[in-house]
Scaffold this active site. Structure first.
Site, PDB file in Angstrom:
ATOM      1  N   CYS A   1       0.902  -1.086  -0.224  1.00  0.00           N
ATOM      2  CA  CYS A   1      -0.159   0.125   0.197  1.00  0.00           C
ATOM      3  C   CYS A   1       0.715   1.214   0.155  1.00  0.00           C
ATOM      4  O   CYS A   1       1.619   1.523  -0.869  1.00  0.00           O
ATOM      5  CB  CYS A   1      -1.087   0.092   1.188  1.00  0.00           C
ATOM      6  SG  CYS A   1      -2.582   1.099   0.852  1.00  0.00           S
TER       7      CYS A   1
ATOM      8  N   HIS B   1      -3.847  -4.814   0.601  1.00  0.00           N
ATOM      9  CA  HIS B   1      -3.342  -5.041   2.014  1.00  0.00           C
ATOM     10  C   HIS B   1      -3.402  -6.735   1.977  1.00  0.00           C
ATOM     11  O   HIS B   1      -4.599  -7.069   2.612  1.00  0.00           O
ATOM     12  CB  HIS B   1      -4.161  -4.657   3.075  1.00  0.00           C
ATOM     13  CG  HIS B   1      -3.786  -3.058   3.274  1.00  0.00           C
ATOM     14  ND1 HIS B   1      -2.675  -2.773   4.269  1.00  0.00           N
ATOM     15  CD2 HIS B   1      -4.220  -1.901   2.795  1.00  0.00           C
ATOM     16  CE1 HIS B   1      -2.592  -1.371   4.263  1.00  0.00           C
ATOM     17  NE2 HIS B   1      -3.666  -0.785   3.487  1.00  0.00           N
TER      18      HIS B   1
ATOM     19  N   GLU C   1      -2.202  -8.621   4.064  1.00  0.00           N
ATOM     20  CA  GLU C   1      -2.268  -9.101   5.439  1.00  0.00           C
ATOM     21  C   GLU C   1      -3.610  -9.324   5.834  1.00  0.00           C
ATOM     22  O   GLU C   1      -4.218 -10.139   6.748  1.00  0.00           O
ATOM     23  CB  GLU C   1      -1.612  -8.261   6.337  1.00  0.00           C
ATOM     24  CG  GLU C   1      -2.023  -6.939   6.824  1.00  0.00           C
ATOM     25  CD  GLU C   1      -1.892  -5.932   5.703  1.00  0.00           C
ATOM     26  OE1 GLU C   1      -1.885  -4.645   6.056  1.00  0.00           O
ATOM     27  OE2 GLU C   1      -1.366  -6.169   4.477  1.00  0.00           O
TER      28      GLU C   1
END
Length: 236
Positions: free
Chosen positions: A115, A210, A212
């Site tokens: 990002c 993202h 994660e």
């Protein structure tokens, strides 16, 4: 039986004005990010943003994860004015992240940029950003959408796919790709979602989304962290 040593992955901390568990302002990283590196077999280590000694500090690490965060100051990429939506700008954070990106790429230290991290790499190498994508109706905030991945890239190898569903939270995007970088993924609206540096000294890939957020349940997203840690293990 000897337990394998986990490669040490440097993750720049993000400044936070408030935290629920501490009495003071803090330097933080997202738990989901830390856990994704740990699942991959890495030892995640948050590092303090400081302007000096970046090169020498990196010598102890096997890889770098450049995470998301607030916006870069527009003057960093030559903009004369600042859009009203730009938020959480911090000059120290910017200076540190930009130097970290340049040093990691220059030394061949494995680097995964996420990002803001992707935007930092682009700006560090001379690229530019669109300060705002056009308000809530066009921003990629709290959005899960498909991304087309370019075949034959490190990104395709890491995710194992040419089309992935990604979790996004950003209101800015790359407008000018820095010389030397190549686009490895795009969203349906044309937003640059992935960048790589062909001929780079070490393993490097960057994503605008993202990973994660969904890595705990999506092998394609966890694959990015796995690939970083594999490259870090082979670095020394």
């Amino acid at each position: 039986m000897t337990t394998p040593v986990r490669p040490l992955i440097a993750i720049p901390a993000r400044f936070s004005a408030t935290t629920s568990a501490l009495r003071y302002a803090a330097e933080v990283n997202a738990r989901a990010l830390i856990e994704a590196v740990w699942r991959a077999g890495g030892e995640p280590a948050s590092i303090h943003p400081a302007e000096s000694g970046v090169a020498s500090r990196l010598t102890r690490f096997d890889g770098v994860l450049l995470p998301g965060g607030g916006d870069l100051a527009p003057h960093r990429y030559g903009a004369a004015h600042t859009h009203g939506s730009v938020y959480d700008v911090d000059d120290l954070q910017d200076a540190f992240d930009l130097e970290l990106a340049r040093r990691a790429l220059g030394s061949g230290l494995p680097l995964l940029a996420i990002c803001r991290g992707l935007q930092v790499v682009d700006v560090a190498l001379g690229g530019t950003l669109e300060q705002d994508m056009g308000g809530p109706e066009r921003a990629h905030r709290h959005v899960v959408h498909p991304v087309e991945v370019r075949p034959g890239t490190l990104l395709e190898r890491a995710t194992g796919a040419q089309k992935v569903e990604v979790s996004c939270y950003h209101h800015q995007r790359v407008s000018g790709v820095a010389a030397g970088l190549t686009v490895t993924a795009r969203a349906a609206d044309g937003t640059v979602e992935g960048l790589e540096l062909p001929g780079a000294r070490g393993w490097f890939t960057a994503v605008q989304w993202h990973p994660e957020d969904t890595a705990h349940e999506d092998p394609a997203q966890q694959g990015l962290f796995d690939a970083l840690v594999r490259a870090a293990r082979d670095f020394r």
